[in-house]
Design an enzyme around this catalytic site. Structure first.
Site, short mmCIF file in Angstrom:
data_model
loop_
_atom_site.label_atom_id
_atom_site.label_comp_id
_atom_site.label_asym_id
_atom_site.label_seq_id
_atom_site.Cartn_x
_atom_site.Cartn_y
_atom_site.Cartn_z
N HIS A 137 -16.30 -13.26 26.44
CA HIS A 137 -16.64 -14.16 25.33
C HIS A 137 -15.70 -15.36 25.27
O HIS A 137 -15.64 -16.04 24.26
CB HIS A 137 -16.61 -13.39 24.01
CG HIS A 137 -17.64 -12.29 23.95
ND1 HIS A 137 -18.99 -12.54 23.89
CD2 HIS A 137 -17.50 -10.95 24.00
CE1 HIS A 137 -19.64 -11.39 23.89
NE2 HIS A 137 -18.76 -10.41 23.95
N CYS A 151 21.04 -14.14 10.03
CA CYS A 151 22.48 -14.41 10.04
C CYS A 151 23.27 -13.14 9.75
O CYS A 151 22.81 -12.26 9.02
CB CYS A 151 22.86 -15.40 8.95
SG CYS A 151 22.16 -17.01 9.17
N GLU A 171 1.24 -5.65 22.34
CA GLU A 171 2.68 -5.41 22.35
C GLU A 171 3.27 -5.78 23.72
O GLU A 171 4.36 -6.36 23.81
CB GLU A 171 2.96 -3.95 21.99
CG GLU A 171 4.41 -3.51 22.05
CD GLU A 171 5.38 -4.31 21.18
OE1 GLU A 171 4.94 -5.10 20.34
OE2 GLU A 171 6.59 -4.16 21.41
N ASN A 214 23.61 -15.43 4.01
CA ASN A 214 22.42 -15.03 4.76
C ASN A 214 21.24 -15.18 3.80
O ASN A 214 21.27 -14.64 2.70
CB ASN A 214 22.59 -13.58 5.22
CG ASN A 214 21.33 -12.97 5.81
OD1 ASN A 214 21.15 -11.78 5.77
ND2 ASN A 214 20.45 -13.78 6.35
N GLY A 215 20.22 -15.94 4.22
CA GLY A 215 19.06 -16.12 3.37
C GLY A 215 18.69 -17.58 3.20
O GLY A 215 19.11 -18.43 3.99
N TRP A 231 21.73 -18.00 12.32
CA TRP A 231 20.38 -18.25 12.85
C TRP A 231 19.79 -19.28 11.89
O TRP A 231 19.42 -18.96 10.76
CB TRP A 231 19.57 -16.95 12.85
CG TRP A 231 18.24 -17.08 13.51
CD1 TRP A 231 17.95 -17.03 14.85
CD2 TRP A 231 16.97 -17.24 12.85
NE1 TRP A 231 16.61 -17.18 15.05
CE2 TRP A 231 15.99 -17.30 13.86
CE3 TRP A 231 16.58 -17.36 11.52
CZ2 TRP A 231 14.63 -17.47 13.57
CZ3 TRP A 231 15.23 -17.52 11.23
CH2 TRP A 231 14.27 -17.57 12.25
N GLU A 234 8.55 -12.74 24.44
CA GLU A 234 9.85 -12.74 23.76
C GLU A 234 11.02 -12.91 24.73
O GLU A 234 11.94 -13.66 24.45
CB GLU A 234 10.07 -11.41 23.01
CG GLU A 234 9.32 -11.28 21.71
CD GLU A 234 9.53 -9.91 21.07
OE1 GLU A 234 9.65 -9.84 19.85
OE2 GLU A 234 9.56 -8.89 21.80
N ARG A 266 21.80 -10.57 15.22
CA ARG A 266 21.12 -11.11 14.04
C ARG A 266 20.99 -12.63 14.10
O ARG A 266 20.23 -13.22 13.33
CB ARG A 266 21.89 -10.74 12.76
CG ARG A 266 21.95 -9.27 12.49
CD ARG A 266 22.81 -9.01 11.28
NE ARG A 266 22.23 -9.55 10.08
CZ ARG A 266 21.36 -8.92 9.31
NH1 ARG A 266 20.98 -7.72 9.62
NH2 ARG A 266 20.89 -9.50 8.23
N LYS A 299 6.15 -8.61 24.28
CA LYS A 299 7.43 -8.35 24.98
C LYS A 299 7.66 -9.41 26.04
O LYS A 299 8.75 -9.95 26.17
CB LYS A 299 7.43 -6.98 25.67
CG LYS A 299 7.69 -5.73 24.90
CD LYS A 299 9.00 -5.58 24.23
CE LYS A 299 8.97 -6.26 22.90
NZ LYS A 299 8.87 -5.61 21.71
N LYS A 323 17.11 -10.49 15.36
CA LYS A 323 16.62 -9.19 14.90
C LYS A 323 16.75 -9.10 13.39
O LYS A 323 17.49 -9.87 12.79
CB LYS A 323 17.46 -8.09 15.56
CG LYS A 323 16.69 -6.80 15.70
CD LYS A 323 17.32 -5.89 16.69
CE LYS A 323 16.49 -4.64 16.82
NZ LYS A 323 15.26 -4.86 17.57
N1 HGA Z 1 19.92 -20.90 5.24
C1 HGA Z 1 21.17 -20.70 5.90
C2 HGA Z 1 21.32 -19.26 6.36
C3 HGA Z 1 20.26 -18.89 7.34
C4 HGA Z 1 20.04 -17.42 7.54
O1 HGA Z 1 20.32 -16.57 6.75
N2 HGA Z 1 19.42 -17.08 8.67
O2 HGA Z 1 19.14 -15.73 8.87
C5 HGA Z 1 21.34 -21.64 7.07
O3 HGA Z 1 20.38 -22.22 7.58
O4 HGA Z 1 22.48 -21.83 7.48
#
Ligand code: HGA
Length: 608
Positions: free
Chosen positions: A504, A2, A481, A99-100, A74, A488, A27, A485, A603
């Site tokens: 194998h 986020c 790698e 964020n977190g 995110w 992704e 992000r 790629k 990212k």
């Molecule tokens: N846990 C929070 C923030 C998510 C976050 O930091 N993502 O990188 C949420 O789910 O909204």
């Protein structure tokens, strides 16, 4: 992960916040939102999808005001939806961006619900808004309230909060997720990444773990540490120009970043080599002594960086004679690793904020390593600050979620490490590799000229659902790698194997629907690789071979060959990465996927 951006200014902040979100979109991009304080009221817009959806809302209904916070998400807790998008409010008195992950949010939520607070989202974040409201109701100001509640939050967070009762105040807090303060003239900002604020300032304060910051009118900034002591943190000037964060004439950031590789590889080498030797001091004043006593190396990383670590294992063992273990950080941090005497701990991370890698470093510091080295692209990042030594990869800002130039510059740094450890241990100089390193940028340029041929080749993949990548020796990680790629950005299922492992098991998958991509440099495993490729042909597989001009693999009905310039065997993993990046890029473009912001990814993975 986020992205957070916040501003306390003398002018309307909506456009500053919106531009910040656009720059942070790499992000996270499942939803976004903004809260601005206007005449004592918190006004908010939130939108599902990319920042452009929020921008469209703001275009029809502006959020005027000089103090605001914004977020691009995110999701970790609760699906992407408008209700789960940040900022989260409590009774329109408090607004929070986060964020977190708050690990103990369920318990906190139960207590808050019992006290009468009702929840409107499925996120862990919303508890923070209600906790703050509860504290503010006792007469504390926003800063004091934040200071009190963060002690009860488990997990990781970067926060930006504001209160309707304090018109020109934003409070930020950092524990386990990055947060920088942007220092303006008579105004102040917060963001997850300096890139978000380069439109308004190039001066930044990198907050430390446990720091709390208060931004007030006229650019007043107050920081206290975890213990509540007022602290001064240095103001640092951002080195890369703002242009580094634009696409230029390229269609995608990823393509721009692939084509920047000759330049950034030169930058990664600059000042670190003499004519015939590596300069060990590039790693810092203690490097010589530390490398001299290094008897083993543990390399810890995630994703693409992990693949760079796997290449380094081949290099360090072959050219420096040092045994190496490489492991993904999310596994390492929960193991009980045995650390042999004389082991150096090395982390690799583009952002230097990768939560798993950072946690692994903190764990490693409790063990008996002789020292820690971070190979990283972001000066001032947590990983760099907390390691004994660091080497910057100098790739410049990487915006495309799929890493390209960050990977190849990590490889350059790891080759410099290999040569430095070897030299510090008094082994004979590897002058031929030093010379070859100097020639590498020009060779990369020659490979990039093959772009249109690779684009043509990519047409054979657009309708496929699976692909197999093969390599041997240090090219097995390059095959890994290459497969990563393709997965992704084109969403094609791809796997990588050491070519000798084919018989194998995976050979069972090979038929005319399974393209098999192989890298064939001119090394001592070439003849073995050629036999493995015959095994594929014998099963009707379609082969795509990236081969050294000297290896003599010829094009046939079932074998497409793309010839690469000859390169020193030691550096071939670097060179052979480029065509695989271009192949994935062109396949993704043909498939019409979102190349720079592929689905479900983000990212700078700052959550566990
Ligand atoms: N846990 C929070 C923030 C998510 C976050 O930091 N993502 O990188 C949420 O789910 O909204």
């Amino acid at each position: 992960m986020c992205g957070i951006v916040a501003a306390v200014a003398q002018r309307n902040v909506q456009e500053i916040l919106l531009e910040g979100l656009r720059r942070l979109e790499y992000r996270g991009y499942d939803s976004s939102g903004m809260t601005v304080l206007n005449s004592g009221a918190l006004t908010r817009h939130r939108a599902l999808g990319k920042v452009a959806s929020l921008a469209a809302q703001l275009a029809t209904s502006a959020l005027p005001g000089t103090c605001g916070i914004a977020h691009t998400r995110w999701a970790t807790h609760g699906k992407p939806s408008e209700a789960n998008a940040h900022p989260h409010h409590s009774s329109n008195q408090v607004a929070v961006v986060h964020n977190g992950i708050i690990e103990n949010y369920e318990r906190i939520k139960d207590t808050l619900q019992a006290s009468g607070y009702s929840f409107t989202s499925e996120t862990d974040t919303e508890v923070i808004a209600h906790l703050l409201a509860e504290k503010l109701a006792t007469g504390l100001n926003l800063f004091e309230a934040t200071q009190q509640i963060v002690n009860g939050l488990g997990g990781a967070y970067a926060l930006g909060v504001m209160s309707a009762a304090e018109p020109s105040v934003v409070v930020g807090a950092r524990q386990g997720s990055p947060l920088v303060v942007g220092v303006g003239i008579d105004e102040a900002f917060l963001a997850s990444d300096p890139l978000a604020l380069l439109q308004v300032t190039d001066r930044f304060i990198y907050l430390e773990e446990g720091d709390l910051v208060e931004l007030r009118e006229h650019g007043d900034i107050r920081i206290v540490d975890r213990q509540g002591n007022a602290v001064e943190r240095p103001i640092q000037t951002f080195e890369h120009g703002d242009g580094a964060a634009s696409k230029g004439n390229y269609r995608h950031y990823m393509l721009k970043e692939i084509f920047e590789q000759p330049d950034v590889i030169s930058a990664a080498l600059e000042g670190r080599l003499s004519d015939s030797s590596v300069l060990v001091e590039s790693f810092g004043p203690d490097a010589q002594a530390l490398f001299q006593s290094t008897r083993q190396v543990h390399i810890i990383a995630c994703g693409t960086s992990y693949h760079a670590g796997l290449v380094a294992r081949y290099w360090l063992e072959r050219y420096a004679g040092v045994p190496v273990q490489v492991e993904v950080a999310s596994e390492y941090r929960y193991r009980h690793p045995v650390v042999p005497e004389g082991t150096l701990f090395v982390t690799l991370s583009q952002s230097g904020e990768t939560a798993d890698t950072l946690a692994a470093l903190r764990f490693a510091k409790t063990l008996s390593y002789i020292g820690s080295l971070a190979i990283c692209n972001v000066p001032g990042s947590s990983l760099v600050r907390e390691s004994d030594m660091s080497l910057m990869t100098r790739a410049g800002p990487e915006i495309g979620v799929a890493s390209t130039k960050a990977f190849t510059t990590q490889l350059v740094a790891l080759m410099l490490l290999t040569l430095s450890v070897s030299k510090a241990k008094g082994q004979p100089e590897q002058q031929d590799i030093v010379t070859a390193l100097g020639a590498l940028p020009a060779l990369c340029q020659q490979v990039l000229v093959l772009d249109s041929q690779i684009e043509t080749l990519s047409q054979a993949f657009a309708e496929k659902h699976h692909a197999l990548f093969l390599g041997r020796g240090a090219h097995y990680p390059i095959a890994l790698e290459g497969a990563l790629k393709l997965k992704e950005i084109s969403y094609i299922h791809a796997e990588a194997y050491p070519a000798g492992e084919l018989k194998h098991g995976p050979l069972a998958l090979v038929d005319s629907e399974m393209p098999v991509i192989s890298v064939a440099p001119n090394d001592d495993l070439l003849e073995k690789l050629k036999s493995n490729l015959q095994e594929v042909r014998a099963r009707g597989g379609q082969l795509f071979v990236f081969a050294d001009e000297r290896v003599g693999i010829s094009e046939q009905d079932d074998v497409r060959v793309l010839t690469l310039p000859h390169v020193h065997e030691a550096l071939a993993p670097l060179l052979y990465t480029l065509p695989l990046q271009l192949l994935s890029y062109h396949v993704a473009v043909l498939k019409g996927t979102d190349v720079d912001q592929p689905r479900n990814l983000a990212k700078s993975v700052t959550v566990e």
